[in-house]
Write an enzyme that holds these catalytic residues in place. Sequence first.
Site, short mmCIF file in Angstrom:
data_model
loop_
_atom_site.label_atom_id
_atom_site.label_comp_id
_atom_site.label_asym_id
_atom_site.label_seq_id
_atom_site.Cartn_x
_atom_site.Cartn_y
_atom_site.Cartn_z
CB SER A 48 -0.93 0.00 1.20
OG SER A 48 -1.99 -0.88 0.94
CE LYS A 51 -3.87 0.63 -0.89
NZ LYS A 51 -4.49 0.30 0.42
CE1 TYR A 173 -4.04 -1.38 -4.54
CE2 TYR A 173 -4.81 -3.66 -4.43
CZ TYR A 173 -4.39 -2.50 -3.80
OH TYR A 173 -4.30 -2.46 -2.43
CE1 TYR A 225 -5.04 1.50 4.21
CE2 TYR A 225 -3.51 0.33 5.63
CZ TYR A 225 -3.95 0.69 4.36
OH TYR A 225 -3.28 0.22 3.27
CB VAL A 243 0.12 -5.71 4.33
CG1 VAL A 243 -1.17 -5.08 4.86
CG2 VAL A 243 0.04 -5.98 2.84
#
Length: 428
Positions: A48, A51, A173, A225, A243
């Site tokens: 992530s 992103k 992705y 998050y 992660v």
Amino acid sequence: MGEKVGQLIDYIPQLALADPDAFGLALISMDGHRYSAGEADAPFTMQSVSKPFVYALALSVLGLDEVCRWVNAEPSGEAFNAISLERATGRPANAMVNAGAIVTTALIPDTADAPRFDRILDCLSRFAGRQLDVDEAVYASEVATGDRNRALAYLIRSTGLLPVDPVASVETYFRQCAVRVTALDLAAMAATLAHGGVNPLTGEAVVEKAVAAQVLAVMATCGMYDVSGDWLLRVGLPAKSGVSGGLIAAGPARFGLATYSPPLDPTGTSVRGRRALGALSERLGLHLMHNPALAGSTVTLVTTADDLPSAPTGEQERALREQVSVVAAQGALDFTAAERVLYALDESRTQETASVVLDLRQVTGVDTVALAMLRSGLERLAEGGRRTAVVDPAGHLAAVSAGEGPTAPQRFTSRDEAVERVAHDLEP
Ligand code: GLU
């Protein structure tokens, strides 16, 4: 940080093979100075942490308003893989959660000569300052197990309101998540965002300043998050976790920081990374809201010209020079610094109509806001009857003095020359 806490993730089986003891930390300054400790060269996949950079690419291609039509910028307060979608429209909450990231990836144009993934890999590589590649084993592993992300993409598509196809983009992705980096690469990427989009190692302008600021803003509110609020409260830096154990944080105009340590807490954040960045922020005073730059360093001199060491001794000349105030400034001038300069100019007059020399020889830069402020401040002084001159060999205020009519300050390269001229003009 020696104790073993946290879990390796297992929903992407290949990531469960990572060394739980690996720990790397890297910091890159705005001058491109690199500092690292531990396994800052160990490769791992971005997950992530990709992103914000793909979001930056989407913003660069489409602009903020267009991207916001498709991906919102509200903290979801939910886990990374939650169904964080607006009820009526299916628009994802933000580009840092999976749902939003999948749509962001779908927004990147896909053409035969520049396939979507090539554009993404090229952009990530520019942020890192070197050519990156894909860990095919991790990619294959997520392709094999990524049904939740596929389900999210189908849900988004089922609303039928978004003019992109997230389902077609899920594999891209997954591929962007499998791009291989080191902690040093991630520090360079974060430093590029902190440096207004210019990679401090290569000097390349990867994205525009405005885009870098937009990405940092969304990282600050949504990057961690469902612990984003607590993170901003305690650590106070825009950040993004992944992660595989990567974690980045950016200090705007200061540094890019990254850590790598695979064991995660239940929110999907590296346990040691979180502790390391938290401790660094506290020890080094990195919190964004922490007492910003101390006052007093912009204006270095407020005096009258008869008090300058170079002042002539003749009485008549001294009397003229008493009516000339001199203000010197240093460093980079922004809104805050320009306010100090204007205040000093106002305060410097010994009498209503005293002339003023603004010495900018030690100024390293003037941003557009400071330029406009200095321009109108000097104009105001001139309209109030004061003669104005700037000592500006570097031409920072060139835009002010160029063809601006009678209220424009005269421009000089030496202070003595400026004082001499202004004092001479006061002669009866
Ligand atoms: N590839 C991972 C996923 O989509 C990334 C999640 C993360 O790093 O937080 O599930």
